[in-house]
Design a protein around this motif. Structure first.
Motif, PDB file in Angstrom:
ATOM      1  N   UNK A   1       0.841  -1.200   0.000  1.00 47.53           N
ATOM      2  CA  UNK A   1       0.000   0.000   0.000  1.00 47.53           C
ATOM      3  C   UNK A   1       0.868   1.238   0.000  1.00 47.53           C
ATOM      4  N   UNK A   2       0.425   2.301  -0.677  1.00 51.46           N
ATOM      5  CA  UNK A   2       1.147   3.574  -0.543  1.00 51.46           C
ATOM      6  C   UNK A   2       1.130   4.036   0.910  1.00 51.46           C
ATOM      7  N   UNK A   3       2.085   4.882   1.255  1.00 47.02           N
ATOM      8  CA  UNK A   3       2.123   5.420   2.616  1.00 47.02           C
ATOM      9  C   UNK A   3       0.802   6.127   2.927  1.00 47.02           C
TER      10      UNK A   3
ATOM     11  N   UNK B   1       7.660   7.594  -2.583  1.00 44.25           N
ATOM     12  CA  UNK B   1       8.678   6.572  -2.393  1.00 44.25           C
ATOM     13  C   UNK B   1       8.465   5.679  -1.189  1.00 44.25           C
ATOM     14  N   UNK B   2       7.421   5.933  -0.383  1.00 37.28           N
ATOM     15  CA  UNK B   2       7.158   5.156   0.821  1.00 37.28           C
ATOM     16  C   UNK B   2       5.951   4.240   0.591  1.00 37.28           C
ATOM     17  N   UNK B   3       6.061   2.989   0.981  1.00 38.49           N
ATOM     18  CA  UNK B   3       4.931   2.073   0.900  1.00 38.49           C
ATOM     19  C   UNK B   3       4.999   1.100   2.067  1.00 38.49           C
ATOM     20  N   UNK B   4       3.898   0.403   2.306  1.00 34.16           N
ATOM     21  CA  UNK B   4       3.802  -0.455   3.492  1.00 34.16           C
ATOM     22  C   UNK B   4       3.022  -1.717   3.167  1.00 34.16           C
TER      23      UNK B   4
ATOM     24  N   UNK C   1       8.577  -0.024   3.326  1.00 34.71           N
ATOM     25  CA  UNK C   1       9.463  -0.037   2.170  1.00 34.71           C
ATOM     26  C   UNK C   1       9.765   1.394   1.738  1.00 34.71           C
ATOM     27  N   UNK C   2      11.006   1.641   1.433  1.00 34.08           N
ATOM     28  CA  UNK C   2      11.455   2.960   1.003  1.00 34.08           C
ATOM     29  C   UNK C   2      12.201   2.802  -0.309  1.00 34.08           C
ATOM     30  N   UNK C   3      11.699   3.436  -1.357  1.00 39.14           N
ATOM     31  CA  UNK C   3      12.339   3.331  -2.665  1.00 39.14           C
ATOM     32  C   UNK C   3      13.692   4.032  -2.670  1.00 39.14           C
TER      33      UNK C   3
ATOM     34  N   UNK D   1     -10.550   6.841   0.381  1.00 37.48           N
ATOM     35  CA  UNK D   1     -11.723   6.092  -0.060  1.00 37.48           C
ATOM     36  C   UNK D   1     -11.424   5.332  -1.338  1.00 37.48           C
ATOM     37  N   UNK D   2     -10.795   6.008  -2.306  1.00 38.73           N
ATOM     38  CA  UNK D   2     -10.492   5.359  -3.587  1.00 38.73           C
ATOM     39  C   UNK D   2      -9.529   4.198  -3.399  1.00 38.73           C
ATOM     40  N   UNK D   3      -8.511   4.401  -2.574  1.00 39.90           N
ATOM     41  CA  UNK D   3      -7.510   3.358  -2.370  1.00 39.90           C
ATOM     42  C   UNK D   3      -8.134   2.130  -1.724  1.00 39.90           C
TER      43      UNK D   3
END
Length: 988
Positions: free
Chosen positions: A32-34, A40-43, A92-94, A536-538
């Protein structure tokens, strides 16, 4: 949690290779995006509130998410700390990004320490905390002082992945901490540091203790006193402009509140009888300390008034939690193998429903769901309650957000209890009517319920559990339009849903209640609605993609408005309902329309939207791509014919098929926005557009059978192997087949133009403001930078973007500004563009508006002045450009064949980097596609225009001598099953 030092390494180490295997096996779609949209951050959520991977809240019982199910060793790692684990994620950090400098000030983290276990990392990646920084090697375990400002810097091209878990600690855990090592506060009396390896134990079921309680219904006076003494008062001082009197005022107000809190507790304890007194006490305290907001500071740079809001005013009393405790089911024991709810949980038993395949229209607010609902309700097959179902759902106590700690409108599968579903269906049946206003018979079954409310966009797992045969229709709309309308809705006061929302101090809360809404306090209205829409969209898209494909479809708002009859007939075919009306070309306004729709109505809020639209871009792109999903079972499209319902559809004008046939060539274009390479091929009397996926493709270059494609973090090289065309269908149509032969991992260097200079492949590393090549060992090899750029750094100082090759040498480049500061080109993007001579380093042309795609053709330098939307001829001696043609879009991507120029055009949005350009003032309606210009006359002779999700083109090139090439996909059967070896290897 505050610690007495910045970092502590714990004495537990782990099997790095096993951790990597488990982590890298998780599908990309699960990441998922941060939550705050940090680039660049995701989880990857592992333990979350309710076990819901889409729920980022820190309130409520925690449970494992489905992501943890296949990660046996990760479960063993979490259990090895011997403590109760709260929220846990893989973070996660790109490459070439950072986590952003911040302090963890939420009540949840004031009470918890954060464990880090590095899994994928590089030596140059550092974790900063306060004034210190460390590199955390893979397989180790660390904690740090989250009350100090901290950040993670990743200057490499590699991704970083850490296991991150929050815990209140335990006796065993704090014993581990006492045996840890402190790099910046060593204890000379401590025993030698000897970390213990925790190996992977195949088949062993880990017993992970999981947090079930976190926020109190009423904070005890002892906890309140501790928070005030150890956090709020520690280091309290006046800011410049503040005074000691401000400090005394703040302390006096806080001390008085704490003393009175103890008195009220002595009378009522934590019971509900004291509710009104608690509420009044907090309101008076809030008024008292607001007088010194902005005048005081704590050692970590935060404002103690804001901290008091988060730790005390928003957290000391949860007046709905008492009611929630009475209605929620009992939590499962915490010391068991993790329950993998909600995805793997069995559906609760329930009565036989009287509904057959109920239909739920879902989308973020102001997306056109009411318009679609009111239109489909005219079908003779459906039954509705006539309006949105807010009351039908939220009048059931366990489903009201107030009974859930006011977390959000989110509902999961575990909420679909039999008693709840009985009540819900009863509420629906009580108001059910057909299009003529008739009620169903008392014993009627098989009713096709049609329902809509944007809140249900957060309830798909609940509705899926309640009605396993339900159908969902997602309405996709441009976020600019939805956000503008949401702002107007908030301002109108007509869409207030929770007027007394506890802890909310802005305008009365309007529309749906999204997770993490508390973080929006004191934000501007545009930021609030952007986060409502984004989250909401995510959540909605992720939930829909977990359903089987036949149960959901997508319709575009603009498609519905432009072709209501066609779109409704397709939807009715998908939903298996009747349709017997002829719709006017223009649908009537829905009941909740504020003002009549206009294509450019969103511009009234353009200034506000410019700041928030970037945060919505990623999920908006996913929404547009979902339009590729069919909403009905289409009849088979004849081989090679265009699909009129495709979101990648296009139209052409002029004689483009004849031009390509005459050249014996194919046009190849890249579009990073939709992640596609597009081969434009002549087929009969028409055109065939052939799409192949790539991750953000940009620069493309062809030479002697070799094709290079620069993407988000890779450089792909293909080879034309025409002998493989016999394996294609139909084999007699294709005359070339490009197969991937190598891929180089560059990291996110923001590669723009790529070009062959002789046999060597060059690229523009825009992020590092240089030209570069590859050597098979490094991410890239810098070969040249503008003289005004002092260092190779990932700072995009001048936005170097294009290059022209002359006599097999890179000779000229384009940049958007002359700057040596990070992102400095942005200050003069409208007229600061330049062309630079690589040999001399001199600026040969200046004052250009976002120049791109310099090309050498007919002994002449050409350039696209993108900000003007023009194709220009360069006079190198005079240092000027001559406009040859002005075109209806942002020009970028250029190729030549004789007197013809093939120019890529992109739609641009003012509320982005492209705002304030001459092009946006010249044209309101901008196009996307490929335009063909006669460079001798400046006339447009043909074009290909994309009509839906494709909104930008980056690069354009010609594949000469190839009328119908194939681009074989990585991992396809064609690539995996084809073997090409040198002819001499087959001799004898």
């Amino acid at each position: 949690m505050k610690l007495d030092t910045e970092f502590i390494r714990l004495p537990l180490d782990f099997d790095v290779e096993r951790l990597r295997q488990e982590v890298l096996a998780v599908p990309e779609s699960s990441w998922r995006p941060h939550p705050q949209g940090h680039p660049g951050n995701s989880a990857l959520p592992l333990i979350a509130a309710g076990g819901d991977p889409m729920n980022d809240t820190t309130r409520g019982p925690m449970a494992p998410t489905p992501n943890l199910e296949g990660c046996e060793y990760l479960q063993q790692v979490l259990a090895s700390f011997g403590t109760v684990i709260g929220r846990a994620r893989l973070m996660r950090l790109d490459g070439n990004s950072e986590a952003t400098l911040h302090v963890d000030t939420n009540y949840y983290w004031a009470e918890r320490v954060r464990i880090h276990v590095p899994i994928v990392t590089s030596d140059s990646i550092t974790f900063q905390c306060g004034e210190q920084s460390v590199h955390m090697p893979p397989g180790q375990s660390w904690i740090f002082d989250a009350w100090r400002r901290h950040n993670v810097l990743n200057p490499t091209g590699d991704r970083r992945i850490h296991l991150v878990a929050d815990t209140v600690g335990s006796a065993q855990f704090w014993d581990l901490v006492s045996r840890g090592t402190r790099p910046f506060a060593p204890d000379p009396t401590a025993a030698p540091f000897t970390p213990q390896l925790v190996p992977h134990r195949p088949g062993e079921v880990a017993r992970v203790e999981i947090e079930q309680h976190n926020f109190p219904p009423v904070m005890t006076p002892w906890e309140l006193e501790t928070l005030v003494r150890e956090v709020v008062y520690d280091g309290l001082a006046p800011r410049p402009g503040g005074t000691d009197a401000d400090v005394r005022h703040f302390r006096g107000s806080t001390d008085a509140m704490v003393r009175q809190w103890r008195a009220v507790w002595a009378r009522y304890g934590g019971g509900p009888e004291g509710l009104s007194t608690w509420r009044s006490l907090l309101a008076a305290y809030e008024r008292g300390i607001e007088a010194v907001r902005g005048r005081l500071v704590l050692p970590n740079g935060t404002d103690p008034v804001g901290i008091a809001h988060q730790l005390i005013i928003e957290s000391a009393l949860d007046e709905q939690l008492l009611a929630r405790e009475a209605v929620r089911p009992q939590a499962a024991p915490a010391t068991t193998r993790p329950r993998l709810e909600p995805a793997a949980a069995p559906r609760p038993a329930r009565h036989t429903s009287r509904f057959d395949r109920p239909i739920f229209i879902v989308a973020p607010p102001r997306s056109g769901t009411t318009l679609l609902f009111e239109t489909l309700s005219r079908s003779p097959s459906v039954w509705t309650i006539g309006d949105e179902s807010h009351r039908a759902i939220e009048s059931i106590a366990p489903l009201h957000p107030g009974a859930r700690g006011w977390d959000s409108n989110r509902l999961g599968a575990s909420d679909a209890r039999p008693d709840v579903l009985e009540a819900l269906e009863g509420n629906f049946l009580a108001g059910l009517r057909d299009r003529d206003g008739h009620r169903p018979a008392d014993d009627a079954h098989g009713l096709r319920l049609l329902e809509k409310t944007p809140k249900n966009s957060l309830r798909v797992p609940f509705l899926d559990a309640a009605y396993p045969d339900a159908r969902f229709v997602y309405v996709q709309r441009d976020p600019r339009e939805s956000l503008s309308s949401m702002i107007a809705a908030w301002e109108s006061g007509r869409f207030v849903t929770y007027p007394g929302l506890p802890g909310w101090t802005g305008r009365p809360w309007s529309m749906l209640l999204t997770p993490e809404w508390r973080k929006l306090a004191d934000r501007e209205l545009a930021e609030v609605v952007a986060e409502q829409w984004r989250m909401t969209s995510e959540i909605l898209i992720a939930d829909l993609e977990r359903l089987s494909p036949e149960r959901w479809g997508v319709v575009g708002y603009h498609d519905l408005v432009a072709d209501p009859q066609g779109q409704v007939e397709r939807l009715c075919g998908f939903l298996d309902i009747e349709w017997d009306e002829a719709l006017d070309q223009e649908l009537p306004l829905s009941r909740y329309t504020l003002t009549a729709p206009k294509p450019e109505k969103w511009r009234q809020h353009a200034d506000q939207l410019e700041r928030v639209l970037p945060a919505t871009a990623g999920v908006a792109r996913r929404g547009r791509e979902l339009l590729a999903r069919p909403v009905t079972l289409r009849s088979r499209i004849e081989d090679g014919a265009p699909d009129p319902t495709s979101p990648y559809r296009s139209v052409s004008a002029g004689n483009l098929p004849e031009i390509l046939t005459g050249l014996g060539a194919t046009l190849l274009a890249s579009t990073y926005q939709t992640g596609k390479l597009v081969a434009v091929r002549a087929l009969g009397n028409g055109l065939n557009t052939h799409f192949r996926p790539h991750e953000s493709p940009m620069g493309i270059a062809y030479q002697d059978g070799r094709l290079a494609v620069g993407t988000h973090s890779q450089m792909w090289e293909y080879q034309n192997l025409p002998q493989l065309t016999s394996q294609l269908t139909p084999p007699d149509r294709h005359d070339a087949c490009f197969v991937p032969r190598s891929v180089s991992y560059t990291g996110d260097i923001r590669v723009h133009d790529v070009a062959w200079a002789g046999d060597e492949l060059w690229m523009v590393a825009t992020r590092f403001s240089c030209l570069a090549t590859l050597d098979g060992q490094h991410s890239f090899v810098p070969r040249w930078k503008p003289p005004f750029v002092s260092a190779i750094a990932a700072e995009d100082r001048c936005h170097l973007n294009g290059m022209a090759v002359v006599d097999d040498r890179v000779r000229y480049v384009t940049a958007l500004g002359v700057s040596d500061e990070p992102q400095g080109w942005r200050d003069h993007k409208a007229d600061g563009g330049v062309i630079i001579d690589v040999d001399s380093g001199e600026v040969v042309v200046s004052g250009l508006s976002m120049p791109h795609s310099p090309r050498w053709h007919r002994d002449q330098l050409w350039v696209l002045e993108s900000g003007q939307g023009s194709l220009a001829r360069v006079d190198l001696e005079a240092g000027t450009v001559e406009t040859v043609a002005e075109l209806p879009g942002f020009t970028r991507g250029l190729a030549f064949a004789g007197p013809l120029a093939f120019v890529g055009l992109s739609e641009v949005r003012e509320a982005t980097t492209f705002g304030g350009l001459p092009l946006t003032a010249r044209l309101e309606d901008r196009q996307c596609g490929i335009w063909v210009v006669n460079i001798e006359t400046g006339e447009t002779v043909a074009y290909l225009r994309f009509e839906d999700v494709v909104e930008e083109i980056f690069d354009v090139t010609l594949l000469p001598g190839m009328r119908f090439p194939e681009l074989a996909e990585h991992g396809s059967d064609l690539v995996n099953g084809a073997f090409v070896v040198p002819p001499e290897a087959l001799v004898g």
